[in-house]
Design an enzyme around this catalytic site. Structure first.
Site, PDB file in Angstrom:
ATOM      1  N   GLY A  46      66.054  60.556 -28.842  1.00  0.00           N
ATOM      2  CA  GLY A  46      66.824  60.335 -29.736  1.00  0.00           C
ATOM      3  C   GLY A  46      68.253  61.088 -29.784  1.00  0.00           C
ATOM      4  O   GLY A  46      68.259  62.070 -29.152  1.00  0.00           O
ATOM      5  N   GLN A  51      75.508  64.701 -33.458  1.00  0.00           N
ATOM      6  CA  GLN A  51      75.253  65.427 -32.341  1.00  0.00           C
ATOM      7  C   GLN A  51      76.521  65.071 -31.213  1.00  0.00           C
ATOM      8  O   GLN A  51      76.647  65.916 -30.232  1.00  0.00           O
ATOM      9  CB  GLN A  51      74.066  65.157 -31.403  1.00  0.00           C
ATOM     10  CG  GLN A  51      72.731  65.670 -32.511  1.00  0.00           C
ATOM     11  CD  GLN A  51      71.533  65.436 -32.009  1.00  0.00           C
ATOM     12  OE1 GLN A  51      70.982  64.302 -32.049  1.00  0.00           O
ATOM     13  NE2 GLN A  51      71.167  66.311 -30.990  1.00  0.00           N
ATOM     14  N   CYS A  96      65.407  69.521 -28.886  1.00  0.00           N
ATOM     15  CA  CYS A  96      66.859  69.011 -29.258  1.00  0.00           C
ATOM     16  C   CYS A  96      67.919  69.064 -28.264  1.00  0.00           C
ATOM     17  O   CYS A  96      67.869  70.167 -27.576  1.00  0.00           O
ATOM     18  CB  CYS A  96      66.844  69.663 -30.632  1.00  0.00           C
ATOM     19  SG  CYS A  96      68.476  68.792 -31.249  1.00  0.00           S
ATOM     20  N   LEU A  97      68.443  67.952 -28.040  1.00  0.00           N
ATOM     21  CA  LEU A  97      69.699  67.974 -27.155  1.00  0.00           C
ATOM     22  C   LEU A  97      70.681  69.019 -27.731  1.00  0.00           C
ATOM     23  O   LEU A  97      71.769  69.407 -26.795  1.00  0.00           O
ATOM     24  CB  LEU A  97      70.321  66.543 -26.883  1.00  0.00           C
ATOM     25  CG  LEU A  97      69.397  65.537 -26.372  1.00  0.00           C
ATOM     26  CD1 LEU A  97      69.903  64.256 -26.096  1.00  0.00           C
ATOM     27  CD2 LEU A  97      68.949  65.833 -24.909  1.00  0.00           C
ATOM     28  N   HIS A 138      63.128  63.562 -37.314  1.00  0.00           N
ATOM     29  CA  HIS A 138      63.991  64.621 -36.460  1.00  0.00           C
ATOM     30  C   HIS A 138      65.337  64.179 -36.531  1.00  0.00           C
ATOM     31  O   HIS A 138      66.410  64.836 -36.795  1.00  0.00           O
ATOM     32  CB  HIS A 138      63.367  65.062 -35.019  1.00  0.00           C
ATOM     33  CG  HIS A 138      64.438  65.881 -34.301  1.00  0.00           C
ATOM     34  ND1 HIS A 138      63.981  67.021 -33.912  1.00  0.00           N
ATOM     35  CD2 HIS A 138      65.444  65.479 -33.569  1.00  0.00           C
ATOM     36  CE1 HIS A 138      64.884  67.583 -33.257  1.00  0.00           C
ATOM     37  NE2 HIS A 138      65.941  66.845 -33.101  1.00  0.00           N
ATOM     38  N   GLU A 139      65.779  63.059 -36.086  1.00  0.00           N
ATOM     39  CA  GLU A 139      66.978  62.529 -36.279  1.00  0.00           C
ATOM     40  C   GLU A 139      67.689  62.462 -37.785  1.00  0.00           C
ATOM     41  O   GLU A 139      68.885  62.493 -37.735  1.00  0.00           O
ATOM     42  CB  GLU A 139      67.377  61.060 -35.200  1.00  0.00           C
ATOM     43  CG  GLU A 139      66.646  61.211 -33.934  1.00  0.00           C
ATOM     44  CD  GLU A 139      67.576  62.385 -33.169  1.00  0.00           C
ATOM     45  OE1 GLU A 139      68.359  62.862 -33.464  1.00  0.00           O
ATOM     46  OE2 GLU A 139      66.938  62.855 -32.050  1.00  0.00           O
ATOM     47  N   HIS A 142      68.914  65.762 -38.676  1.00  0.00           N
ATOM     48  CA  HIS A 142      70.180  65.930 -38.339  1.00  0.00           C
ATOM     49  C   HIS A 142      71.614  64.995 -39.123  1.00  0.00           C
ATOM     50  O   HIS A 142      72.552  65.928 -39.431  1.00  0.00           O
ATOM     51  CB  HIS A 142      70.604  65.090 -36.847  1.00  0.00           C
ATOM     52  CG  HIS A 142      70.097  66.086 -35.845  1.00  0.00           C
ATOM     53  ND1 HIS A 142      70.712  67.228 -35.596  1.00  0.00           N
ATOM     54  CD2 HIS A 142      69.161  65.929 -34.761  1.00  0.00           C
ATOM     55  CE1 HIS A 142      70.052  67.659 -34.396  1.00  0.00           C
ATOM     56  NE2 HIS A 142      69.189  66.707 -34.130  1.00  0.00           N
TER      57      HIS A 142
END
Length: 177
Positions: A46, A51, A96-97, A138-139, A142
């Site tokens: 994701g 991000q 997480c990226l 999660h996304e 963000h």
């Protein structure tokens, strides 16, 4: 398509609340395509627009199938999401990226329903459970400037901060050698 640089914690841009998308045009489509390429290239499932330094309410998710591969036809593009229902509880080890190399167990809703728009502005509703429900939450966090590490209890958060400082110190010393 291009691979975009990912904004990394503790960059303050990750705390930005994303703005609603009003234009469903070729610029948005190009961004979504670039986000997909970036997510796949970095082994993510994701990615939120913030991000990649775009503070708009857009995210993508592509879960791997049973063979472990991610297929473009499974790509979900979720724009201007709103949580309309959430039930149950689920613990999942998240990464997480934007916080590479760090994983923690986070409690989320087990099932969610989300109203959103697709890349063409068409309104949709998605019901999800399991990993998809986790990834959506999660996304969506963000988009509101919230990282999964923000949800950690105080002691685990301090452990994370200490570990992050150690990693950053190691990276600096390896760059100077």
């Amino acid at each position: 398509m291009a691979i975009l640089p990912i904004v990394k914690y503790p960059d303050k841009r990750l705390k930005t609340k994303s703005q609603k998308v009003w234009e469903f045009d070729e610029n948005l489509h190009a961004l979504l395509d670039d986000m997909y390429e970036t997510m796949i290239a970095t082994n993510g499932i994701g990615l939120a627009a913030i991000q990649v330094a775009k503070p708009i309410c857009a995210l993508i998710i592509t879960l791997p199938r049973e063979d472990g591969e991610q297929y473009e036809e499974d790509r979900l593009e979720i724009i201007n999401p709103t949580l309309i229902n959430a039930t149950g509880a689920s613990l999942y080890q998240e990464g997480c990226l934007s916080v590479p190399g760090f994983y923690e167990e986070i409690e989320r809703f087990a099932e969610v329903s989300v109203a959103y728009q697709n890349r063409f502005g068409e309104e949709k509703v998605l019901k999800a459970d399991g990993l998809l429900a986790i990834a959506i939450q999660h996304e969506m966090d963000h988009l509101n400037g919230v990282l999964f590490v923000d949800k950690l209890p105080l002691l685990r958060r301090k452990k994370f901060e200490k570990e992050l400082k150690r990693i950053q110190k190691e990276q600096k010393s390896s760059q100077t050698n």
